[in-house]
Design an enzyme around this catalytic site. Structure first.
Site, mmCIF file in Angstrom:
data_model
loop_
_atom_site.group_PDB
_atom_site.id
_atom_site.type_symbol
_atom_site.label_atom_id
_atom_site.label_comp_id
_atom_site.label_asym_id
_atom_site.label_seq_id
_atom_site.Cartn_x
_atom_site.Cartn_y
_atom_site.Cartn_z
ATOM 1 N N CYS A 165 -2.427 -8.783 7.857
ATOM 2 C CA CYS A 165 -3.768 -9.351 7.797
ATOM 3 C C CYS A 165 -3.873 -10.434 6.733
ATOM 4 C CB CYS A 165 -4.806 -8.266 7.541
ATOM 5 S SG CYS A 165 -4.550 -7.338 6.020
ATOM 6 N N GLU A 225 -0.993 -3.513 -3.602
ATOM 7 C CA GLU A 225 -1.355 -2.603 -2.505
ATOM 8 C C GLU A 225 -0.111 -2.010 -1.847
ATOM 9 O OE1 GLU A 225 -1.018 -3.298 0.923
ATOM 10 O OE2 GLU A 225 -0.783 -5.467 1.068
ATOM 11 N N GLN A 282 0.490 -0.871 1.447
ATOM 12 C CA GLN A 282 0.889 -1.099 2.838
ATOM 13 C C GLN A 282 1.986 -2.148 2.985
ATOM 14 O OE1 GLN A 282 -3.321 -1.391 4.509
ATOM 15 N NE2 GLN A 282 -2.124 -0.963 6.329
ATOM 16 N N GLN A 331 5.300 -2.820 5.613
ATOM 17 C CA GLN A 331 5.261 -3.952 6.540
ATOM 18 C C GLN A 331 6.488 -4.843 6.389
ATOM 19 O OE1 GLN A 331 1.432 -5.239 5.128
ATOM 20 N NE2 GLN A 331 0.342 -4.387 6.880
ATOM 21 N N GLY A 333 -10.221 1.845 16.205
ATOM 22 C CA GLY A 333 -8.806 1.619 15.936
ATOM 23 C C GLY A 333 -8.175 2.836 15.287
ATOM 24 N N GLY A 380 -4.783 2.853 14.434
ATOM 25 C CA GLY A 380 -3.508 2.427 13.860
ATOM 26 C C GLY A 380 -3.472 2.752 12.370
#
Length: 415
Positions: free
Chosen positions: A49, A110, A112, A116, A185, A187
């Site tokens: 994102c 962060e 995440q 990724q 969502g 996910g």
């Protein structure tokens, strides 16, 4: 071989620009295959994102950058060159380490992003575009990031888009305990949002997803959560205080023309890129719309701590990049050593063929001779190869490469 990076992130472009070059999984695969077919040796695509970046390993940096720029502009359907970042060599490697550590994210440090980055490499390796150089670089960045997160205790106060998103909404509308929230969502983002909403003791949480079977698995684990059929999402919104979306859909999932039945204020947080929610919904006086870019305004005590240690981590990154640069430089002698190895094999074969013409050997005797000659030649070449591996000057590597190629290939052919 040189590392180059071309891409776009939240620092250079707003969400309406970033979403034009967001990559779904299948589009990432196709893109990497096309870039390889156009002559780029290695390619990895990181699409989140916050960013869409193409990392490449190439022997022709300028040509490679132009190929990537052309591809991204074609993909977007317009020239987005003013928004792109372009980095080469150590600057590109430095950026990759910073990204893996979360130092370049909207939410600094962060959690995440590490997963990724790892996923991006795994997909590239499956496609065949993530090879020796990018695999080494990205694995080193992942390992370093894990070490930093442990050293500075990031895991004790985890931050993610989901956690910051829930905090953001709470700051905007107050306590969530009496609120009704719909999540669209299931996910990674949706599940993170759900986790932090549960910690806030929200009165009622509803969840919708295009594939309803995924909701059933969540409902089995959380009896207090209620499922909503995807086609009933607009009707459900009339009774909601908050909508949070985070799907991977390439299309709008909340359209403005179906949002006229609201009878009370609705706060919407769209965490998806491309966006899930039509920006025009904000025309309604009852709707407050926020996107992932708005999270940059959040103030968090743990976040302030991370800003303080970010510079310490960057200093350590410089050391890692220097090590990586030396490794890449020394790897350039690999083709030279391969040239020598090929010559060795050729000498052994020619010698054995010549001996076989004049004498008859048992298979075991021939194997012994082959082993003996190989050992002898390797012993002679051991020190020169060791010296080659210790070279750390590009000009010398290139010079030695030309000489050895001439001596061990062209010279032997003339002979």
């Amino acid at each position: 071989m040189q590392i180059v990076l071309v891409g776009i992130s939240h620092k250079q472009a707003p969400i309406e620009i970033r979403e034009r070059i967001a990559f779904t999984l299948s589009k990432r695969r196709n893109a990497m295959q096309q870039l390889i077919s156009e002559g780029i040796e290695e390619a990895v695509i990181l699409s989140t994102c916050n960013r869409s970046e193409i990392i490449a390993a190439t022997s022709q940096p300028e040509k490679c950058i132009q190929i990537i720029l052309n591809y991204l502009n074609d993909y977007a359907g317009e020239d987005l060159s003013p928004y792109f970042i372009i980095k080469e060599g150590e600057k590109a490697m430095l950026h990759i380490f910073e990204v893996a550590c979360g130092l370049d994210s909207i939410v600094i440090g962060e959690d995440q992003i590490l997963g990724q980055v790892k996923e991006a490499l795994e997909i590239a390796q499956e496609v065949g575009s993530g090879k020796k150089f990018l695999s080494k670089l990205i694995r080193e960045a992942i390992t370093f990031s894990k070490l930093m997160r442990t050293t500075y205790a990031f895991s004790e106060n985890p931050l993610s888009i989901g956690s910051i998103g829930v905090k953001f909404i709470k700051e905007r509308i107050g306590s969530l305990k009496t609120k009704k929230v719909l999540i669209i969502g299931t996910g990674k983002i949706g599940c993170l949002v759900l986790k932090y909403l549960l910690e806030e003791e929200v009165e009622e949480i509803y969840i919708a997803n295009r594939t309803h079977s995924k909701i059933n698995r969540i409902l089995e684990d959380h009896e207090s959560i209620r499922g909503v059929k995807y086609e009933d999402r607009y009707e459900a919104l009339t009774d909601m205080d908050i909508l949070i979306t985070g799907t991977s859909s390439p299309h709008i999932v909340i359209k403005e023309e179906y949002m006229h039945k609201l009878n009370k204020p609705l706060a919407i947080l769209d965490l998806a890129v491309p966006r899930d929610v039509d920006p025009n919904v904000e025309k309604s006086p009852l709707i407050q719309l926020f996107t992932v870019d708005d999270l940059q305004t959040i103030v968090d005590g743990h976040l302030q701590y991370r800003y303080c240690i970010a510079e310490k981590i960057r200093e350590l990154i410089y050391d890692e990049v220097e090590k990586m640069s030396i490794w890449m430089l020394q790897s350039q002698v690999d083709p030279i050593i391969e040239c020598i190895n090929t010559w060795q094999k050729q000498i052994i074969k020619e010698t054995l063929d010549q001996l076989s013409k004049n004498s008859s050997f048992e298979i075991s005797e021939k194997e012994y001779l082959e082993q003996l000659m190989g050992t002898s030649i390797r012993r002679v070449m051991r020190n020169p190869i060791k010296q080659l591996k210790n070279l750390n000057e590009p000009n010398k590597i290139e010079e030695y490469g030309k000489i050895i190629k001439h001596l061990f290939t062209e010279g032997s052919r003339k002979k």
